[in-house]
Write an enzyme that holds these catalytic residues in place. Structure first.
Site, PDB file in Angstrom:
ATOM      1  N   HIS A 235      51.103  57.469  33.459  1.00  0.00           N
ATOM      2  CA  HIS A 235      49.893  58.282  33.363  1.00  0.00           C
ATOM      3  C   HIS A 235      49.064  57.926  32.141  1.00  0.00           C
ATOM      4  O   HIS A 235      48.168  58.686  31.760  1.00  0.00           O
ATOM      5  CB  HIS A 235      50.228  59.776  33.345  1.00  0.00           C
ATOM      6  CG  HIS A 235      51.097  60.218  34.471  1.00  0.00           C
ATOM      7  ND1 HIS A 235      50.690  60.172  35.783  1.00  0.00           N
ATOM      8  CD2 HIS A 235      52.364  60.693  34.483  1.00  0.00           C
ATOM      9  CE1 HIS A 235      51.662  60.614  36.554  1.00  0.00           C
ATOM     10  NE2 HIS A 235      52.690  60.925  35.798  1.00  0.00           N
ATOM     11  N   ARG A 292      36.213  64.006  22.003  1.00  0.00           N
ATOM     12  CA  ARG A 292      36.356  63.015  20.939  1.00  0.00           C
ATOM     13  C   ARG A 292      35.921  61.665  21.478  1.00  0.00           C
ATOM     14  O   ARG A 292      35.580  61.527  22.661  1.00  0.00           O
ATOM     15  CB  ARG A 292      37.823  62.929  20.491  1.00  0.00           C
ATOM     16  CG  ARG A 292      38.786  62.659  21.643  1.00  0.00           C
ATOM     17  CD  ARG A 292      40.215  62.502  21.185  1.00  0.00           C
ATOM     18  NE  ARG A 292      41.167  62.509  22.274  1.00  0.00           N
ATOM     19  CZ  ARG A 292      41.461  61.488  23.064  1.00  0.00           C
ATOM     20  NH1 ARG A 292      40.821  60.341  22.908  1.00  0.00           N
ATOM     21  NH2 ARG A 292      42.366  61.586  24.021  1.00  0.00           N
TER      22      ARG A 292
END
Length: 670
Positions: A235, A292
């Site tokens: 993942h 971010r």
């Protein structure tokens, strides 16, 4: 604009931020832990401040230490990079309270998107499509199991406060749900300080497509197109590219509009990424928003021509975005490959140790260009168990996807890296894979193409073994016969000459899966080489630094050979071969592990739980021990049926790489 910037991060992103800030005329301050005192990002900044021990919790996650470093050095702004404190709303508030600029979104926006569950509720109200699932606060295991049953398997359990692939498990059936939930919660609590999870329908053959958004304090919010991040392992992203292959203008518009709506819904400012999961029919669903800068932002920079770090700094200083949405265009295609210290053949386990050699080809630049590297480590550095094992990011740009892919292939083949295991060869196979080349992408590509990407080990060609033998002889001071350096003084020749005319040598080598015995003989000026006592063939060679050329019989080979201790790394025709020059004394005495039959720790880490005790009988595949290393959980499974003879460690114990964890005997009657 502020004049001094503290970079509250490490590695390649800290180096990148420092380079951009310097170009803008800003003074930069680095922070470092005890494990990072000699790191590249420390040297890249004007000033550096120690903030604590090697573990993130005692250094990079210490908001108080970072704020104190900023005060001591007169920094007016703090850039958190990505990871660590970059998505910590409390840290953003603390910066504001201290009178310092936080280079990132407002604390309220971070908080709103910090919980995946709360973010999905917010996105639903903003009209952004969601994957069917449960995103609420009820966390009773039985209740969550009921929700999973109602959604239908397979489902995805995901840490609500998570990211980066941590705290995430795919569950194929109800029977496996409880164990997966417990593991997911442990990893989430360790990585993010919260064990709350959500449960969603797991989509079949989805693509992971994300939109780069940017907003300023003047009410402007735009997107800089999409990135396809579908190629993943565990993942976690491996390859990123922009634009997404097969993206239509209509779908790009719809996804861009949804991403901007998501950013506006939380009053966003700065750089952010809205991540979507997309089905083959074109439907897409909101997954999360990363508040971010992303690791993969360079591919967006490559296709738009804009420096996103510079944008971050200017927006944080109150300046407006430099362009409007209709002024942005896409130029060519860009690919990014993440180079990790890890062993793909062992489940992508991180590799710990010293990076002996790291050399990029001459056409690679550490600035903007068609082939660029963002790196935070260099030769001689140690890859520790404390941080992410990324070595560098390789970014290439081309007129189209195929040109970029071919540039990536050529560059990967020319990188020289030794010491720790890396995924460089795997990345090369991935670039050459037919499915990837055809842009047949989804998040299961690596598993789907497993046989191509993980081919069975092949016998090392004999000419390559000849290169290894030549390197060993050279390391022992034996020059090649007829070396012109000794033509005038034969007594100075170190070429194996014997008064009888005969010289014999045996070199045991191993590639980790098989042993090879090389036999060398010199008769007069003629050398021969045999493999495993096979027929002898004429051998000649030349060594020039790391470059070795050898002729074995009618075959020739050349490449670069790096010898560190008793390990040989050979780079021949774009492939890396690693051989151990085995100690003949150890072989002769038959030394072995006194804990024969033990299962060893794959890396340094901490034992989280032990599922068995001495005397238990286990079946092949049964979970035995759960370890935590590099913020990830690793379950040690029984390799065969058998009886547990002894358990060497308990929950909470620290272990080193190679430590025997459990002694497992054979099943009765075998």
């Amino acid at each position: 604009m502020f004049d001094t910037l503290l970079i509250a991060n490490r590695g390649e992103i800290a180096c990148r931020i420092a380079a951009t800030a310097r170009r803008m005329g800003l003074r930069t301050v680095a922070v470092y832990s005890d494990a990072d005192a000699g790191a590249r990002h420390v040297a890249a900044c004007d000033t550096a401040v120690r903030i604590g021990g090697p573990e993130p919790a005692s250094s990079y996650l210490r908001a108080d230490a970072i704020l104190e470093a900023a005060r001591r050095t007169g920094a007016q702004a703090i850039h958190p990079g990505y990871g660590f404190l970059s998505e910590n709303a409390d840290f953003a508030r603390a910066c504001a309270a201290a009178g310092m600029v936080f280079v990132g979104p407002p604390a309220d926006a971070i908080a709103a998107m910090g919980s995946k569950s709360a973010a999905k509720t917010l996105m639903e109200s903003a009209g952004v499509p969601l994957v069917p699932g449960y995103h609420g606060n009820e966390q009773d295991p039985g209740f969550l199991r009921q929700q999973a049953d109602a959604i239908g398997y397979p489902v995805l359990i995901k840490a609500s406060a998570g990211g980066g692939g941590k705290g995430m498990r795919i569950v194929e059936s109800g029977e496996a749900f409880a164990e997966a939930l417990a593991s997911c919660r442990r990893e989430a609590a360790s990585s993010f300080g919260s064990d709350q999870v959500l449960v969603e329908r797991y989509l079949q053959r989805p693509r992971h497509i994300e939109i780069q958004v940017f907003a300023d304090t003047h009410g402007h919010c735009i997107h800089l197109f999409e990135r396809d991040c579908s190629v993943q392992r565990r993942h976690q992203k491996v390859i990123e590219e922009a634009p997404a292959p097969g993206m239509t203008p209509e779908r790009r518009q719809a996804m861009g509009d949804a991403a901007v709506a998501a950013a506006r819904a939380v009053g966003y400012v700065g750089a952010g990424t809205v991540e979507f999961i997309a089905e083959p029919d074109g439907r897409f669903y909101f997954m999360e928003m990363n508040t971010r800068l992303q690791v993969e932002h360079p591919v967006t920079e490559a296709i738009t021509g804009h420096d996103l770090v510079e944008w971050q700094l200017r927006v944080a200083a109150g300046q407006p975005l430099p362009v409007a949405q209709d002024q942005l265009t896409i130029h060519g295609h860009a690919l990014e490959a993440r180079i990790y210290a890890e062993n793909p053949d062992k489940g992508f386990l991180p590799s710990i140790g010293r990076l002996d050699v790291l050399e990029f080809p001459p056409h690679v630049t550490f600035r903007q260009g068609p082939v660029r590297v963002d790196g935070g480590v260099q030769a001689g550095d140690t890859i520790t168990p404390y941080y992410d094992p990324m070595i560098a990011k390789l970014i290439v740009h081309g007129e189209d996807r195929e040109q970029a892919r071919r540039r990536m292939l050529r560059t990967l083949a020319a990188i020289r890296s030794t010491g720790v295991q890396t995924n460089i060869a795997f990345l090369g196979r991935l670039m050459a894979d037919p499915a990837f080349a055809a842009a047949d992408l989804d998040t299961g590509l690596i598993e789907r193409e497993h046989d191509r990407l993980f081919p069975p080990a092949q016998a090392i060609p004999e000419p390559v073994l000849a290169l290894a033998a030549a390197a060993v002889l050279h390391a022992d001071g034996l020059g090649a016969p007829g070396d012109p350096a000794h033509a005038e003084n034969p007594w100075a020749a170190a070429d194996g000459w014997r008064i009888s005319g005969l010289y014999s040598r045996r070199i045991p080598l191993s590639d980790g899966t098989r042993d090879v015995l090389i036999g060398l003989e010199r008769d007069g000026d003629a050398w021969t080489l045999s493999v495993d006592d096979g027929p002898a063939q004429a051998l000649s060679w030349r060594v020039d630094g790391a470059h070795v050329r050898a002729r074995l019989g009618e075959l020739e080979a050349q490449g670069e050979v790096f010898l560190q201790g008793r390990r040989l790394d050979l780079f021949v025709e774009g492939r890396r071969h690693t051989l151990d020059w085995r100690d003949p004394i150890a072989l002769a005495t038959g030394e072995s592990d006194e804990r024969q039959g033990g299962l060893s720790a794959p890396m340094p880490g901490k034992v989280l739980s032990v599922a068995v005790a001495a005397g238990d009988t286990v079946e092949r595949g049964a979970p035995l021990i759960v370890m935590e290393a590099m913020k990830m959980e690793h379950t040690i499974h029984a390799p065969h049926d058998g009886e547990v003879l002894e358990v060497y460690f308990a929950a909470g114990d620290q272990v080193q790489e190679g430590d025997a964890l459990i002694a497992l005997g054979s099943a009765e009657g075998e």
